[in-house]
Design a protein around this motif. Structure first.
Motif, mmCIF file in Angstrom:
data_model
loop_
_atom_site.group_PDB
_atom_site.id
_atom_site.type_symbol
_atom_site.label_atom_id
_atom_site.label_comp_id
_atom_site.label_asym_id
_atom_site.label_seq_id
_atom_site.Cartn_x
_atom_site.Cartn_y
_atom_site.Cartn_z
ATOM 1 N N MET A 48 -14.660 -36.608 17.120
ATOM 2 C CA MET A 48 -14.670 -36.049 15.770
ATOM 3 C C MET A 48 -16.101 -35.931 15.264
ATOM 4 O O MET A 48 -16.898 -36.848 15.429
ATOM 5 N N ARG A 99 -16.379 -33.115 8.559
ATOM 6 C CA ARG A 99 -15.156 -32.368 8.841
ATOM 7 C C ARG A 99 -15.230 -31.005 8.164
ATOM 8 O O ARG A 99 -15.512 -30.896 6.973
ATOM 9 N N SER A 118 -4.500 -35.249 8.534
ATOM 10 C CA SER A 118 -5.389 -35.985 9.435
ATOM 11 C C SER A 118 -6.092 -37.134 8.724
ATOM 12 O O SER A 118 -6.445 -38.137 9.354
ATOM 13 N N THR A 170 -5.696 -27.892 8.724
ATOM 14 C CA THR A 170 -5.879 -28.636 7.475
ATOM 15 C C THR A 170 -4.556 -28.849 6.765
ATOM 16 O O THR A 170 -4.317 -29.897 6.154
ATOM 17 N N ASP A 212 -8.304 -35.852 15.056
ATOM 18 C CA ASP A 212 -8.373 -34.928 13.932
ATOM 19 C C ASP A 212 -7.883 -33.546 14.368
ATOM 20 O O ASP A 212 -8.355 -32.995 15.363
ATOM 21 N N ASP A 247 -10.543 -30.956 15.085
ATOM 22 C CA ASP A 247 -11.439 -31.131 16.222
ATOM 23 C C ASP A 247 -10.905 -30.341 17.410
ATOM 24 O O ASP A 247 -9.788 -30.579 17.866
#
Length: 499
Positions: free
Chosen positions: A1, A5, A35, A97, A321, A324
């Motif tokens: 990650m 972000r 996440s 997301t 995540d 990622d």
């Protein structure tokens, strides 16, 4: 990650989409990034009055949209596909997301599939036509024409919102209907973004979006007297409520519901392929998919070797995540969904199932430690006697069973109330065809799983629903035949008055 972000950031505040305009609602609720467990956007909460306005807008637009030429509808659906495909990275980031779909999957699956579905219906709408019906009377001509139904209420889930949206809009618009979309409250932003995109392409009112919670928004929409058909993808319990409400208004429905897909691995199967397909079948989309391979029925002769290979690979899956690109497996959509799946695992264990791998939340660094993660899980239930072999978890959990002969495998595969997807792994094609004939499922795969190319009818039997999506015949779900009966003569028999 990465240290920073790159979560999706809306270009502006979201509103409802009614009659070609984006309007604010009186209330709103938070969208949460699964996440990391933190809010990232505000979603408008529609009211029953907003639903009324959306249906009225769709009904008003129907008068002209139904008369639009096939060429017009064809061009506009194609333009929608182009617009989606023009920004694949943006859509993939949004989905990661929004619902935790690993960005690598969203890029190669969700975005191109959405565009492909829209393009398919853009083309196949040219084949929506009636028939000439032969009759005995020589002076009678009877033919049918296919006509759109009117306003379609489309309710879509959170696991693949972009694909499901295309599954509803593509055929409905192609057939000449207008639509009011109600997305899941857990995946509304992608649908609102699509509505923004469509605003510059489709005439006002052809597609409308109302967001919010089911008891307020969904209930008002499915019971609306001006809705001509309901199409729903989601869980069976919700479907029962929708059917009850729609039934009061005598509104027909298409239902694409849950599943408990049985993957049958025979003694002569290619184990490398079967194990790879089993992993994909259950852990793709974080296990949150109706056609998941959530039951693995493996012949006793290869059961232990299959289990060993599956377990070894499952332990190597990279959890992380969803944003990622290196992540292979992301979070579940909400904390409630994670807890629901964890409770189902605990119940199955109490009934005698054994956790072979997974079964709990993984240890992850901050900020992922606040995310809604559950490790990829394999349960062992050789006799198939626990709830893990009967109930849809809708999460990354599959159950390993052992069978002794084909009849045993078929009986157990069919012994659930679901009938959406099933599969057979064998080198014996005669056996494959025999088992495919006996399996009670709308989709049967042979030596593969998760392959749903556009144009193949998708749907289930039993509690997995009714109606078919994704195919040419879906256009018939969104249209009705009108009979035109023409008399070509002027002669009439003398039936009345004096002879």
């Amino acid at each position: 990650m990465t240290d920073t972000r790159a979560a999706y950031v809306p270009r502006s505040a979201y509103g409802l989409h009614i009659g070609g305009e984006e309007i604010s609602a009186a209330d709103a609720f938070e969208a949460v990034d699964p996440s990391v467990g933190t809010p990232w956007a505000e979603i408008p909460q529609a009211s029953a009055a907003d639903v009324d306005r959306a249906v009225a807008a769709a009904r008003g637009a129907f008068a002209s949209w139904r008369r639009s030429s096939p060429a017009t509808r064809q061009e506009l659906l194609w333009r929608l596909a182009d617009a989606v495909e023009a920004e694949p990275e943006r859509w993939a980031r949004l989905l990661a997301t929004e619902n935790g779909r690993p960005i690598r999957e969203a890029t190669v699956a969700d975005v191109p599939t959405c565009a492909a579905i829209l393009r398919f219906f853009s083309g196949v709408l040219r084949d929506l036509r009636g028939d000439q019906i032969p009759v005995e009377a020589p002076d009678t001509l009877i033919y049918t024409v296919r006509e759109p139904l009117g306003v379609i209420a489309a309710l879509i889930p959170w696991n693949s919102p972009l694909i499901t949206l295309a599954n509803k809009l593509g055929p409905a618009l192609a057939a000449g209907n207008t639509v009011v979309l109600k997305p899941s409250e857990f995946a509304s932003a992608s649908v609102l973004e699509f509505a923004r995109l469509a605003q510059g392409i489709l005439p006002p009112g052809v597609v409308n979006v109302v967001t919010g919670f089911g008891p307020e928004v969904g209930a008002a929409l499915v019971a609306h007297p001006d809705v001509q058909k309901v199409t729903f993808t989601g869980g069976t319990p919700t479907a029962r409520k929708i059917m009850a409400a729609a039934g009061e208004a005598l509104t027909p429905a298409i239902m694409e519901l849950g599943g408990k897909g049985a993957m049958i691995v025979c003694a002569d199967a290619d184990l490398d392929a079967a194990v790879a397909d089993a992993l994909t079948g259950i852990y793709m989309a974080n296990g949150e998919v109706c056609v998941a391979a959530s039951r693995l029925l493996v012949h006793a002769d290869v059961h232990d070797e299959f289990a060993q290979r599956f377990t070894a690979l499952a332990r190597t899956i990279k959890i992380g995540d969803a944003l990622d690109p290196a992540t292979q497996f992301g979070p579940l959509v909400t904390a409630q969904q994670r807890d629901r799946v964890a409770a189902a695992i605990a119940r199955a264990r109490g009934e005698g199932a054994e956790v072979v791998v997974g079964g709990s939340a993984p240890e992850l660094p901050a900020p992922l430690d606040n995310g809604f993660f559950l490790s990829p899980t394999l349960l062992a239930d050789p006799a198939g006697g626990t709830s893990a072999s009967q109930e849809e978890f809708f999460g990354p959990v599959t159950v390993l069973e052992k069978f002794t002969d084909d009849a045993d495998a078929l009986q157990r595969a069919n012994a659930t109330r679901y009938g959406l997807a099933a599969g057979v792994w064998t080198r014996d094609l005669a056996r494959a065809h025999r088992m495919a004939r006996e399996l009670e499922a709308g989709i049967v795969w042979v030596n593969k799983w998760f392959d749903l190319p556009v144009g193949v009818p998708m749907g289930g039997v039993k509690d997995s629903g009714f109606g078919r999506e994704l195919s040419a015949e879906t256009l018939h779900e969104y249209s009705a035949p009108k009979v035109v009966n023409v008399d070509l003569s002027v002669a009439r028999p003398r039936l009345w008055g004096e002879g």
